[in-house]
Design a protein around this motif. Structure first.
Motif, short mmCIF file in Angstrom:
data_model
loop_
_atom_site.label_atom_id
_atom_site.label_comp_id
_atom_site.label_asym_id
_atom_site.label_seq_id
_atom_site.Cartn_x
_atom_site.Cartn_y
_atom_site.Cartn_z
N TYR A 285 -11.15 -5.46 -0.80
CA TYR A 285 -12.28 -5.68 -1.70
C TYR A 285 -12.30 -7.17 -2.04
O TYR A 285 -11.43 -7.69 -2.74
CB TYR A 285 -12.12 -4.84 -2.98
N HIS A 287 -14.35 -10.64 -3.46
CA HIS A 287 -15.42 -11.10 -4.34
C HIS A 287 -16.48 -11.83 -3.53
O HIS A 287 -16.17 -12.62 -2.62
CB HIS A 287 -14.84 -12.02 -5.42
N GLU A 288 -17.73 -11.60 -3.88
CA GLU A 288 -18.83 -12.18 -3.12
C GLU A 288 -18.82 -13.71 -3.12
O GLU A 288 -19.35 -14.33 -2.18
CB GLU A 288 -20.16 -11.68 -3.67
N VAL A 386 -17.64 -7.23 -3.17
CA VAL A 386 -17.90 -6.76 -4.53
C VAL A 386 -18.47 -7.91 -5.37
O VAL A 386 -18.26 -9.08 -5.07
CB VAL A 386 -16.61 -6.22 -5.18
N GLU A 391 -15.31 -4.49 -10.59
CA GLU A 391 -15.72 -3.55 -9.55
C GLU A 391 -14.60 -3.35 -8.52
O GLU A 391 -14.30 -2.22 -8.10
CB GLU A 391 -16.98 -4.04 -8.85
N ALA A 392 -13.99 -4.47 -8.12
CA ALA A 392 -12.91 -4.39 -7.15
C ALA A 392 -11.76 -3.52 -7.67
O ALA A 392 -11.24 -2.66 -6.96
CB ALA A 392 -12.41 -5.78 -6.81
N ARG A 395 -12.69 0.25 -7.83
CA ARG A 395 -12.71 0.89 -6.52
C ARG A 395 -11.31 0.98 -5.91
O ARG A 395 -10.96 1.95 -5.23
CB ARG A 395 -13.67 0.14 -5.59
#
Length: 474
Positions: A285, A287-288, A386, A391-392, A395
């Motif tokens: 996961y 980060h964008e 994510v 969020e990461a 999940r």
């Protein structure tokens, strides 16, 4: 093809067997060994021999047991090259990695040889005029059922801890690495009294028979399916169970880290030993904010790995253990692509002999895909981008497994939240592998139960007895 009985020494006598398993080199498919499968009577005889030797071994002073394990460790170290080569021939990992596993096994044997004599009980605060003690005693006969992906290191841990605490051991290595298990058992047993360590070769039927044969402890490292079957069988008999089973370990990559360094960590975690490690990185996961350069670096690293037989010094990515495993891995990748994942590199079954599979990177992965939800156990790096660390983490906490997790971050608050909230036995911050040698964690949920490593494994291999000593009235 060579009978395994003559693999190490021509004078070894043949094992009586009704059937045999053929072991092939995963690099070229050539047949290596014909392995005798133990008969049911052989399983019972092995447990009987261990039972007969148990009382005397338990009475042996702890220092003498430790000295025997030290001698065994020295003998394993002297045959390290032979054990490493067998491991590579049977399951494919690069020879340097295989040698590292043998060295780790030697270190573990020595660690338990040192810890065994100082594994002691304690006095309790009772009434005046009496003495109260809590003492440790051996459990009896331990069945050690071990995996193929790191056969020497794992076997040495379970066997060493069992032996120094006064247990006898019936050892069943994986049917995928029987020659490695055979040689290891022969080396160890030369330094132990008769019956203290016995070997059984065979498949799942032999393992199931061993579990039902009246042992006192079953220590299993391997698949979750097998672990669950063992747990069900032992629930009916009261046999002590130690399980380290499958994992689906997440890697969280925060917005503040160097994406190229993160890609190196992700590649190491996903591709080492062709992904065939219980604590491999199974889902990522990212980060964008760093996703684009991270993915570019990860793809470049995957494409740069040198693929080849594990026996070649330049090899960085060896074959999978067999084609059955390759079919499983490719099935996960194909399902993900069909469901909308984007294949950035790899993902195609190569032509030619052996069971090779390329380092594979997927993106646009969702949590309902098997490649993120289940254990793939291959050189596959599935990535989900994510929007936030929250969020990461949310999940990463999902799923039925609970073995390990990794977090890459420069934010101390994020690191602290992660290790507190992740429902796993081991959390690694800013490193996908590593840790002190004495670490012992409880795997959670589908990943198992009980301590598998560290000094606490000695507690698992023993049982406590409380003693109250009072003086009679005058």
């Amino acid at each position: 093809m060579t009978d395994i009985e003559r693999l190490v020494h021509e004078e070894w006598t043949a094992v009586e067997a009704d059937r045999r398993i053929t072991i092939s080199d995963p690099a070229d498919g050539c047949e290596l060994f014909a392995v005798p499968v133990a008969r049911p009577a052989s399983v019972d005889a092995a447990v009987g021999a261990a039972r007969s030797a148990a009382a005397a071994w338990a009475r042996t002073p702890a220092g003498e047991r430790a000295a025997a394990v030290h001698r065994a460790a020295d003998a394993v170290a002297a045959r390290a090259d032979d054990l490493a080569r067998l491991t590579t021939l049977e399951m494919g990992k690069p020879l340097g990695d295989a040698r590292g596993g043998v060295d780790a096994g030697v270190g573990t044997l020595r660690q338990y040889a040192e810890l065994g004599p100082v594994h002691r009980g304690r006095s309790l605060n009772g009434e005046v005029g009496a003495t109260d003690l809590m003492v440790y005693e051996s459990r009896g006969v331990v069945a050690a059922i071990t995996p193929w992906n790191d056969p020497v290191a794992v076997s040495c841990g379970l066997i060493g801890a069992a032996l120094v605490t006064g247990n006898t051991v019936v050892y069943k290595p994986s049917e995928r690495t029987p020659a490695t298990g055979w040689l290891l058992a022969r080396i160890l047993s030369e330094h132990l009294p008769e019956g203290v360590l016995t070997l059984l070769l065979g498949d799942g039927e032999v393992g199931a028979r061993l579990v039902d044969a009246g042992v006192d402890v079953v220590a299993h490292v391997g698949s979750t399916a097998t672990g669950r079957a063992i747990a069900r069988a032992c629930a009916g008999t009261g046999t002590k169970v130690l399980l380290e089973n499958g994992g689906n370990d997440p890697l969280i990559i925060d917005a503040d880290v160097d994406p190229e360094w993160a890609a190196e960590q992700a590649a190491l975690g996903a591709f080492a030993n062709a992904g065939q490690i219980c604590v491999a990185v199974e889902r990522i996961y990212v980060h964008e904010a760093v996703a684009e350069p991270f993915l570019a670096a990860l793809v470049a690293r995957a494409r740069s790995l040198r693929t080849g037989p594990g026996t070649e010094p330049a090899t960085q990515l060896g074959p999978l253990v067999d084609r059955r495993m390759r079919d499983h891995v490719h099935g996960h990748v194909a399902q993900a692509v069909a469901a909308g994942a984007k294949l950035l590199t790899g993902g195609e079954v190569p032509e030619g002999p052996g069971s090779f599979y390329p380092a594979t990177v997927l993106t646009h992965c969702t949590d309902d895909m098997a490649v993120l939800r289940e254990e793939t156990f291959g050189p596959v790096a599935p990535v989900a981008v994510v929007a936030t660390f929250d969020e990461a983490l949310e999940r990463a906490c999902q799923g039925e497994y609970g073995l390990a997790a990794s977090v890459l971050t420069r934010d101390l608050a994020h690191a602290t939240r992660a290790w507190r909230e992740l429902p796993v036995g081991t959390v690694k911050v800013n490193n996908v592998f590593g840790g002190a040698p004495g670490g012992a964690a409880h795997p959670r949920r589908a990943s198992g139960q009980g301590y598998g490593y560290g000094p606490e494994l000695l507690d698992e291999m023993t049982q406590t007895k409380v003693v109250h000593l009072a003086t009679p009235p005058s």
